[in-house]
Write a protein that holds these residues in place. Structure first.
Motif, short mmCIF file in Angstrom:
data_model
loop_
_atom_site.label_atom_id
_atom_site.label_comp_id
_atom_site.label_asym_id
_atom_site.label_seq_id
_atom_site.Cartn_x
_atom_site.Cartn_y
_atom_site.Cartn_z
N ASN A 29 2.74 -5.11 2.50
CA ASN A 29 1.63 -5.29 3.43
C ASN A 29 1.95 -6.30 4.54
O ASN A 29 1.34 -6.25 5.60
CB ASN A 29 0.37 -5.72 2.68
N GLY B 258 -5.77 0.46 0.66
CA GLY B 258 -5.65 0.26 -0.78
C GLY B 258 -5.98 1.50 -1.59
O GLY B 258 -6.18 1.41 -2.81
N HIS C 262 0.85 -1.19 0.00
CA HIS C 262 0.00 0.00 0.00
C HIS C 262 0.89 1.24 0.00
O HIS C 262 2.10 1.17 0.24
CB HIS C 262 -0.96 0.00 1.20
#
Length: 264
Positions: A244, A222, A202
């Motif tokens: 992540n 996201g 992200h």
């Protein structure tokens, strides 16, 4: 009785821990504000209707008001992109989108594709859908383009390189007016952090201003777009794409960009 109390206390602790994690996940930096534009939408961030292009061509996707996620399992407020080529919007939004050359799926959380279309006129649309490929009423306006030439000697894989990009529609913002930030990832997969999907990441933004402490804006949902209202000043913005599964690990970083927020 004591065992019952202990077990109940344990369940309460688990529930509270889950609530705390959920709240932290949704927490936003105080600079982040809602988009001034109504509704949610997808869009093409590097091409407009009426364009004339040669292929291979790298086409980039944008998304407002939601985040991206792969199709591993359901995740609220997320979806994945679909490129419709010479197709209208589906008449029934309760059915999954089909799989064929006119409905191109990006179920890993991709933000781009390389067009290899032959010369001719085309109408392109983006549609966001959930993990079951069912559209969620988030889509783009139709974009009409003309492909003037297909370069057979160009390898489509050479058109895109892994990396991230920070796109600033304006480099100067008036005080009190929200500043739009657009994020792009090439050959990287974007996902909501809650899915804990291997091979995804992200965006994270650092903002440096003379005489002030650095600010870090994290986008674990996201998100690929943000609107912010920082205090007046001149800023250096640096965009990173972090793993992540290990958020301290930076997978890619964009060149810093400067933006000025004017005083009132």
């Amino acid at each position: 009785m004591r065992h019952g109390v202990t077990r109940a206390a344990g369940l309460v602790a688990v529930v509270l821990l889950g609530a705390t994690a959920g709240q932290a996940e949704e927490a936003q930096h105080p600079w982040v504000v809602p988009s001034p534009r109504a509704g949610k939408e997808t869009y093409f961030s590097n091409l407009g209707s009426g364009a004339r292009i040669e292929t291979p061509f790298l086409l980039k996707f944008g998304l407002s008001g939601m985040g991206l996620a792969p199709i591993t399992r359901p995740q609220a407020r997320t979806g994945h992109h679909h490129l419709l080529i010479n197709r209208e919007l589906p008449l029934d939004f309760s059915k999954p989108l089909p799989f064929n050359e006119q409905y191109v799926h990006f179920g890993k959380g991709q933000m781009e594709t390389v067009l290899t279309l032959a010369p001719g006129d085309y109408e392109l649309r983006l549609v966001l859908a959930d993990d079951k490929h069912i559209p969620n009423f988030v889509y783009s306006k139709p974009m009409r383009i003309t492909v003037t030439k297909k370069n057979a000697d160009v390898d489509p894989a050479s058109v895109s390189q892994p990396g991230v990009e920070l796109m600033l529609p304006v480099a100067e913002a008036a005080a009190g007016k929200p500043l739009q930030l657009q994020f792009h990832a090439s050959r990287l997969n974007v996902s909501h952090i809650a899915l804990q999907e291997k091979g995804t990441g992200h965006f994270r933004l650092s903002a440096l201003r003379d005489g002030a402490k650095p600010e870090t804006l994290d986008f674990p949902g996201g998100q690929t777009e943000a609107w912010i209202k920082p205090p007046p000043g001149r800023y250096q913005l640096k965009l990173e794409f972090v793993d992540n599964l290990a958020p301290a690990k930076v997978l890619a970083a964009a060149a810093p960009q400067e933006v000025t927020v004017l005083p009132k």
